[in-house]
Design a protein around this motif. Sequence first.
Motif, short mmCIF file in Angstrom:
data_model
loop_
_atom_site.label_atom_id
_atom_site.label_comp_id
_atom_site.label_asym_id
_atom_site.label_seq_id
_atom_site.Cartn_x
_atom_site.Cartn_y
_atom_site.Cartn_z
N LEU A 93 0.87 -1.17 0.00
CA LEU A 93 0.00 0.00 0.00
C LEU A 93 0.90 1.22 0.00
O LEU A 93 1.68 1.43 0.94
CB LEU A 93 -0.90 0.01 1.24
N ASP A 113 -0.01 -2.32 -4.82
CA ASP A 113 -1.35 -2.90 -5.02
C ASP A 113 -2.46 -1.88 -4.78
O ASP A 113 -3.58 -2.06 -5.24
CB ASP A 113 -1.54 -4.08 -4.07
N ASP A 114 -2.12 -0.82 -4.04
CA ASP A 114 -3.10 0.23 -3.76
C ASP A 114 -2.32 1.52 -3.49
O ASP A 114 -1.12 1.48 -3.20
CB ASP A 114 -3.97 -0.15 -2.56
N ARG A 128 -8.40 -0.34 3.62
CA ARG A 128 -7.58 -0.74 2.49
C ARG A 128 -6.61 -1.85 2.87
O ARG A 128 -6.37 -2.79 2.10
CB ARG A 128 -6.82 0.48 1.93
N LEU A 132 -6.53 -5.59 1.20
CA LEU A 132 -5.33 -6.15 0.58
C LEU A 132 -4.97 -7.50 1.20
O LEU A 132 -4.60 -8.44 0.50
CB LEU A 132 -4.16 -5.19 0.72
#
Length: 239
Positions: A93, A113-114, A128, A132
């Motif tokens: 993240l 991934d984010d 979040r 994940l």
Amino acid sequence: MAHQPHDTGQAGMSEEKPHILVIDDDRRIRELLQSYLAENGFRVSVAPTAAVAREKMRGLAFDLLILDVMMPGESGTALAQSLRGAKERIPILMLSALSEIEDRINGLMAGSDDYLPKPFEPRELLLRVQNLLRRSAPPSDQRVDVRFGACQFNLTRGELRRNGELVKLTTRERELLRLFVQNAGQPITRGDLSPDGAEDNARTVDVQINRLRQKIEEDPSNPVYLQTVRGAGYTLHID
């Protein structure tokens, strides 16, 4: 902050809690996230730079990285690219004060991934993180903890324990052990074990296998679990 942050990376905390590494050169953000995530059920370690993060990752397996883009020395983007280049599958993240669309795209292209722009709402970050971790969890029918002799390997975390004690693995050793566990009982060629798939790196693979045997075998010179298959490579036998 007036209070001391929770040190959730110390012994005594539940080893089943997901372990998160926060990498940010801003001390206030490190302390905020360490405290907040610990209060919400996570183990948390922190690092002010990519270099410190790499050192921590050599000895510990993490379930997720929270990574700042702008840091002195190696940037968060460069670290993410390096990890993905080494086929490290840990969820990332990325945090950044840069909120332009192009910056987000660059972060995702680097392998995160984010992406969450600063300033952020801690509750949104928590959601979040949870998403994940849920997406990266193995299928329910896949064995997570695999035993062989005195050893137990957690496939999700990449953690190896011997007689209950955590064994330090290098990133490469963790990758090899994951590959062996996922193909237990099946011979794997030296080419498939080589990072670039080249058979001429056989000597390097042999050295890595010998080091791994030192950590899992009672008698590394007479291996019971990580065995050589003549003309075929190596195979791992599990209980």
